[in-house]
Design an enzyme around this catalytic site. Sequence first.
Site, PDB file in Angstrom:
ATOM      1  N   LEU A  84      25.124  43.988 -14.252  1.00 14.63           N
ATOM      2  CA  LEU A  84      23.806  44.140 -14.862  1.00 14.63           C
ATOM      3  C   LEU A  84      22.982  45.089 -14.007  1.00 14.63           C
ATOM      4  O   LEU A  84      22.770  44.838 -12.825  1.00 14.63           O
ATOM      5  CB  LEU A  84      23.108  42.773 -14.955  1.00 14.63           C
ATOM      6  CG  LEU A  84      21.656  42.772 -15.443  1.00 14.63           C
ATOM      7  CD1 LEU A  84      21.561  43.282 -16.873  1.00 14.63           C
ATOM      8  CD2 LEU A  84      21.046  41.373 -15.327  1.00 14.63           C
ATOM      9  N   GLY A  87      16.631  49.531 -14.930  1.00 12.59           N
ATOM     10  CA  GLY A  87      16.076  50.874 -14.769  1.00 12.59           C
ATOM     11  C   GLY A  87      17.066  51.977 -15.088  1.00 12.59           C
ATOM     12  O   GLY A  87      17.235  52.921 -14.307  1.00 12.59           O
ATOM     13  N   SER A  90      16.886  56.621 -16.752  1.00 17.38           N
ATOM     14  CA  SER A  90      16.977  57.916 -16.062  1.00 17.38           C
ATOM     15  C   SER A  90      17.404  57.680 -14.620  1.00 17.38           C
ATOM     16  O   SER A  90      17.569  56.543 -14.174  1.00 17.38           O
ATOM     17  CB  SER A  90      15.626  58.650 -16.091  1.00 17.38           C
ATOM     18  OG  SER A  90      14.641  57.913 -15.368  1.00 17.38           O
ATOM     19  N   ILE A  92      18.817  57.232 -10.883  1.00 15.43           N
ATOM     20  CA  ILE A  92      19.930  56.536 -10.232  1.00 15.43           C
ATOM     21  C   ILE A  92      20.532  55.482 -11.149  1.00 15.43           C
ATOM     22  O   ILE A  92      21.764  55.360 -11.233  1.00 15.43           O
ATOM     23  CB  ILE A  92      19.457  55.890  -8.917  1.00 15.43           C
ATOM     24  CG1 ILE A  92      18.980  56.962  -7.938  1.00 15.43           C
ATOM     25  CG2 ILE A  92      20.570  55.063  -8.287  1.00 15.43           C
ATOM     26  CD1 ILE A  92      18.287  56.405  -6.703  1.00 15.43           C
ATOM     27  N   GLY A  93      19.704  54.717 -11.840  1.00 16.27           N
ATOM     28  CA  GLY A  93      20.208  53.665 -12.723  1.00 16.27           C
ATOM     29  C   GLY A  93      21.109  54.221 -13.807  1.00 16.27           C
ATOM     30  O   GLY A  93      22.184  53.676 -14.094  1.00 16.27           O
ATOM     31  N   SER A 218      15.096  51.673   0.115  1.00 15.78           N
ATOM     32  CA  SER A 218      14.728  53.026   0.511  1.00 15.78           C
ATOM     33  C   SER A 218      14.683  53.094   2.031  1.00 15.78           C
ATOM     34  O   SER A 218      14.485  52.068   2.707  1.00 15.78           O
ATOM     35  CB  SER A 218      13.337  53.383  -0.056  1.00 15.78           C
ATOM     36  OG  SER A 218      12.837  54.583   0.516  1.00 15.78           O
ATOM     37  N   TYR A 231       3.678  51.951  -1.066  1.00 16.05           N
ATOM     38  CA  TYR A 231       5.092  51.994  -1.453  1.00 16.05           C
ATOM     39  C   TYR A 231       5.961  51.466  -0.314  1.00 16.05           C
ATOM     40  O   TYR A 231       6.888  50.672  -0.542  1.00 16.05           O
ATOM     41  CB  TYR A 231       5.503  53.419  -1.812  1.00 16.05           C
ATOM     42  CG  TYR A 231       6.944  53.529  -2.245  1.00 16.05           C
ATOM     43  CD1 TYR A 231       7.344  53.081  -3.500  1.00 16.05           C
ATOM     44  CD2 TYR A 231       7.907  54.062  -1.396  1.00 16.05           C
ATOM     45  CE1 TYR A 231       8.673  53.155  -3.899  1.00 16.05           C
ATOM     46  CE2 TYR A 231       9.236  54.149  -1.781  1.00 16.05           C
ATOM     47  CZ  TYR A 231       9.609  53.701  -3.038  1.00 16.05           C
ATOM     48  OH  TYR A 231      10.922  53.777  -3.428  1.00 16.05           O
TER      49      TYR A 231
END
Length: 392
Positions: A84, A87, A90, A92-93, A218, A231
Amino acid sequence: MVLGFDLQAGGPPEWQLIGEGLHFLGGSLCWQQSGHWDRGRQAFQGPGTQLLHLSPAGLNPNCTSLPDAAVSDREGRMSCRNVLITGCSSGIGLALAVHLARDELRRFRVVATMRDLGRRGELETRAGTALGHTLEIRQLDVDCEESVRRCVEAIPQRRVDVLVSNAGRGLVGPLELQSVEAARRLLDTNVLGLLRLVRQVLPDMKRRRSGHVVVMSSVLGLQGLLFNDLYCASKFAVEGFCESLALQALKFGVHISLIEPGPVATEFERKLYEEAATLDLSGLDPETRELFQGFYLPYSREVFAALAQSPAEVAEHTARVITSESPPFRSQTNSLYAPLATLKHADTSGHLPLAAFQRLIFQHDRLFKASLSLLKLLQWRKRRDMDHTKTP
């Protein structure tokens, strides 16, 4: 010919019955008993029946031909796992969903999800013949607990072998310009969205004593960056959440992996920096305004030009983590960022990395830009060599 497990007198009713007329090669047949994959008691009934072996290559047309049966390789691992991914409209997903769904060994059945199904066009195109076979597209909004629950419930037996938490938000700019509501939306998606997903799949993984939670983090979950305060806060929270949870998960045979990319050239990143460039800076003090507009934005463009990976590169790296026999807890996709973690852990006071970055950015900016040019060249040569290696 009918093949089935020898249930024997008083055999557990959980054992699954295999269908008729199957054709298969190599590997070994196994079945599910109380959530565990077993290889013993391989007795079959029927005229001319003998102990046979099974591999993904023998399934026709793909692993979805046996939705309720278990398949293993010679080491007893599952050959077809439900993955599963969030995202997937578009970036990376999308790249990861296509990469796994088009796996030559057909080891994955991918449930690619997105908040807005109106944006499914590119994924459908890129998936090609995998669509409807090893890849299906479903709606899932990580900001909505009911949406997450509905999606997981729609998967047969709620079986999620690999969860890839990829959906996220970005936020760039001077802190004075960021509203509390914007910060709340960011944290709701990046942190609580992960929480909602894990709460749905982890109990089942623990019962089965198997599973893998892969989280797209990240390098900014390891190192703060100018004008990325909120972020970074969200990614630091993700890192702490996973580091704590991993201790419990391993007790139940469940792996957790943090994927830590640096800059990635996606539509998501492009729009984020386009919005940052149009911010109303009139309320800022002149020095902060110049730091953001005159230094940070041009600096970011240079960093992306020198260091940005493609979504496909990150997807390939993530796929290697998913297929690893011993998945790492942390995995940086860009080796050029490895010194960040090293520098941070070299000095527990935190002074060394802060001083180094401050001097490099504000006092030795020419050296920094020259270094970026060199890194850009090294990245180009690395990709060229990889392309040559892949060419038959």
